[in-house]
Enzyme design. Structure first.
Site, PDB file in Angstrom:
ATOM      1  N   HIS A 137       0.830  -1.217   0.000  1.00 52.17           N
ATOM      2  CA  HIS A 137       0.000   0.000   0.000  1.00 52.17           C
ATOM      3  C   HIS A 137       0.863   1.266   0.000  1.00 52.17           C
ATOM      4  O   HIS A 137       0.430   2.300   0.498  1.00 52.17           O
ATOM      5  CB  HIS A 137      -0.944   0.046   1.208  1.00 52.17           C
TER       6      HIS A 137
ATOM      7  N   GLU B  33      10.074   8.540 -16.704  1.00 51.41           N
ATOM      8  CA  GLU B  33       8.719   9.056 -16.949  1.00 51.41           C
ATOM      9  C   GLU B  33       8.251   8.731 -18.361  1.00 51.41           C
ATOM     10  O   GLU B  33       7.091   8.360 -18.585  1.00 51.41           O
ATOM     11  CB  GLU B  33       8.688  10.576 -16.747  1.00 51.41           C
TER      12      GLU B  33
ATOM     13  N   LYS C 284      16.102  21.912 -10.149  1.00 52.50           N
ATOM     14  CA  LYS C 284      15.445  20.669 -10.568  1.00 52.50           C
ATOM     15  C   LYS C 284      16.335  19.724 -11.372  1.00 52.50           C
ATOM     16  O   LYS C 284      17.112  20.141 -12.206  1.00 52.50           O
ATOM     17  CB  LYS C 284      14.214  20.981 -11.440  1.00 52.50           C
TER      18      LYS C 284
ATOM     19  N   SER D  29      14.961  21.905 -15.330  1.00 54.18           N
ATOM     20  CA  SER D  29      13.756  22.695 -15.555  1.00 54.18           C
ATOM     21  C   SER D  29      14.162  24.050 -16.122  1.00 54.18           C
ATOM     22  O   SER D  29      15.216  24.584 -15.782  1.00 54.18           O
ATOM     23  CB  SER D  29      13.025  22.875 -14.224  1.00 54.18           C
TER      24      SER D  29
END
Ligand code: ARG
Length: 477
Positions: A170, A304, A297, A291
């Site tokens: 979970h 992804e 970043k 970024s």
């Protein structure tokens, strides 16, 4: 000297369509561009040529065409293959697809003899042959990449065999596991993927020529011979099935989709683990991007995109299933739509496997962060309950008792290992000094010796076994 008849045939094949004998009017240009598949099926060209060469040799062996015509055809096809490879041939949209382009080019190259090639064959069996040949090669290349990926997982697991991390259910910290055990879970998934691709390959590897349009052919062909030349272990059994069925593609797309589920879950974990919240791994700079606005970043774009591309691959499977579900037997032109989803899936799966083969060996681990995370959040509560069970308490009673200990520790902002023996004895007289050993990460991991459990001795065995299997696979390839 070329006869008028020959000239007409040659002209017809170069500038007109091989099937236009019964047509009084020319095809509308909009229809030509709407129906053409040459934009994507050109990638089948080398298979189309190999298939045609084998078909032609068979026709000659069976005396359906002359040896002389056959050798001209074979030579001409070889030449065309080399031209296409070098980009010296423009493929023509008005000739619909790769099959008609190559045949027309052959007529232009060698003249009359070329008119014999399509004897006892239809584009319906020809296109399935080409796709089957293409797909078996691509499956072999995917299998090799999958082996590569599994090898990297095994190497990583061996290198970091002792690192402990929190195991989750979970997405809540549950019990400590070896990081190597977690990696070997992916090894198992990819091993099953391999088996699925291999299984699909058996049904891809069937030779359909001789089925012709749908009903078979009246010529005395020798399909076994063509199959031998093209190294197919089997010939299709039913001509209607052979030209109608695309389940060999669906099966591949299904195996590819399942493989992408596994790649996507691995991606998701890398994305989570590389976040500040987890901090378990660092993705190498060469595999990340920044970024445009936030200077701090470093984004995990590669995982992804792998996760994102899984969606495309599932979509391609759906496209094929939907494409086929309502089609009456046998061939329907709808089936031309099988190629783009197939090609896209092949390209996507190969690219994802390849990029992970490069990224994974360069992953940096933060062992301290993993072990710290495994030491916080009462991941040793099960082991404390198990301890009481070894002292004769029933598991459910032990569970309840330890639940109380956890609540007590939480109230004091402590972990179980921070409690004193006298505090523990307040919950059960059965606790003794040895409880503190039982609750260490090392003990918790290494006492889980049940089949497939995370104990180091198990994981080392699994790694050794995997390495043996991979060596065997490499020897076979
Ligand atoms: N380009 C076609 C395809 O990909 C080849 C078969 C055409 N057959 C036909 N009867 N029009 O399916």
């Amino acid at each position: 000297m070329t006869s008028d008849h020959d000239k007409r045939l040659t002209r017809c094949a170069v500038s007109e369509k091989p099937w236009d004998g019964r047509f009084a009017e020319k095809t509308d240009q909009a229809v030509e561009s709407f129906t053409a598949s040459i934009g994507f099926d050109r990638r089948l060209y080398s298979y189309d040529i190999q298939g045609s060469i084998a078909h032609c040799r068979m026709l000659a062996k069976q005396s359906i065409i002359s040896e002389d015509d056959a050798s001209q055809i074979v030579e001409g096809l070889g030449r065309i293959g080399r031209h296409i490879e070098r980009g010296n041939i423009g493929l023509d949209q008005s000739l619909e697809d790769i099959h008609m382009n190559i045949e027309s080019r052959l007529v232009a190259e060698i003249g009359r003899a070329a008119q014999q090639l399509h004897t006892a064959r239809s584009r319906n069996d020809q296109v399935v042959l080409d796709v089957r040949m293409y797909l078996r090669d691509e499956v072999a290349s995917i299998l090799a990449r999958l082996t590569g990926l599994r090898r990297i997982l095994v190497e990583l697991a061996r290198k970091h065999v002792d690192v402990v991390m929190p195991g989750y259910t979970h997405l809540q910290r549950a019990q400590p596991v070896l990081f190597s055990h977690h990696l070997m879970a992916y090894y198992e998934m990819f091993k099953r993927d391999r088996a699925r691709f291999e299984d699909a390959l058996r049904r891809i590897n069937v030779m359909p020529l001789g089925s012709a349009a749908l009903a078979g052919t009246t010529y005395p062909i020798d399909a076994e011979y063509t199959a031998d030349l093209l190294e197919f272990p089997e010939v299709s059994v039913n001509s209607i099935d052979a030209v109608s069925s695309r389940d060999f593609i669906m099966e591949f797309l299904a195996a590819a989709s399942i493989c992408m589920v596994h790649m996507s879950r691995l991606s998701e974990e890398l994305i989570l683990w590389s976040s500040l919240e987890f901090g378990f791994v660092e993705i190498p700079d060469t595999f990340a991007t920044g970024s445009s606005i936030m200077p701090q970043k470093k984004n995990p774009d590669v995982p992804e995109l792998v996760r994102g591309r899984a969606g495309r691959v599932f979509g391609n499977l759906m496209a094929l299933l939907a494409l086929m579900k309502g089609l009456p037997l046998s061939y329907n032109r709808d089936m031309q739509e099988d190629k783009e989803p197939l090609f896209d899936t092949v390209d996507t799966v190969k690219a994802c496997l390849e990029v992970y083969e490069k990224l994974l060996p360069r992953l940096k681990l933060n062992r301290k962060a993993m072990e710290k995370a495994a030491s916080r959040g009462f991941l040793n509560a099960t082991d404390m309950a198990d301890y009481l069970v070894t002292k004769g308490v029933a598991f459910r009673d032990a569970h309840r008792c330890v639940g109380g200990v956890v609540r007590h520790a939480m109230d004091q902002d402590k972990e179980l290992l921070d409690l004193s023996l006298s505090e523990l004895k307040g919950f059960s007289k059965l606790f003794e000094e040895d409880i503190f050993d039982v609750l260490t990460l090392e003990q918790m991991v290494n006492r889980r010796v049940s089949a497939g459990g995370t104990a180091k001795e198990n994981v080392v065995k699994a790694i050794d076994k995997a390495q043996e299997a991979l060596e065997l696979e490499s020897a076979e390839n």
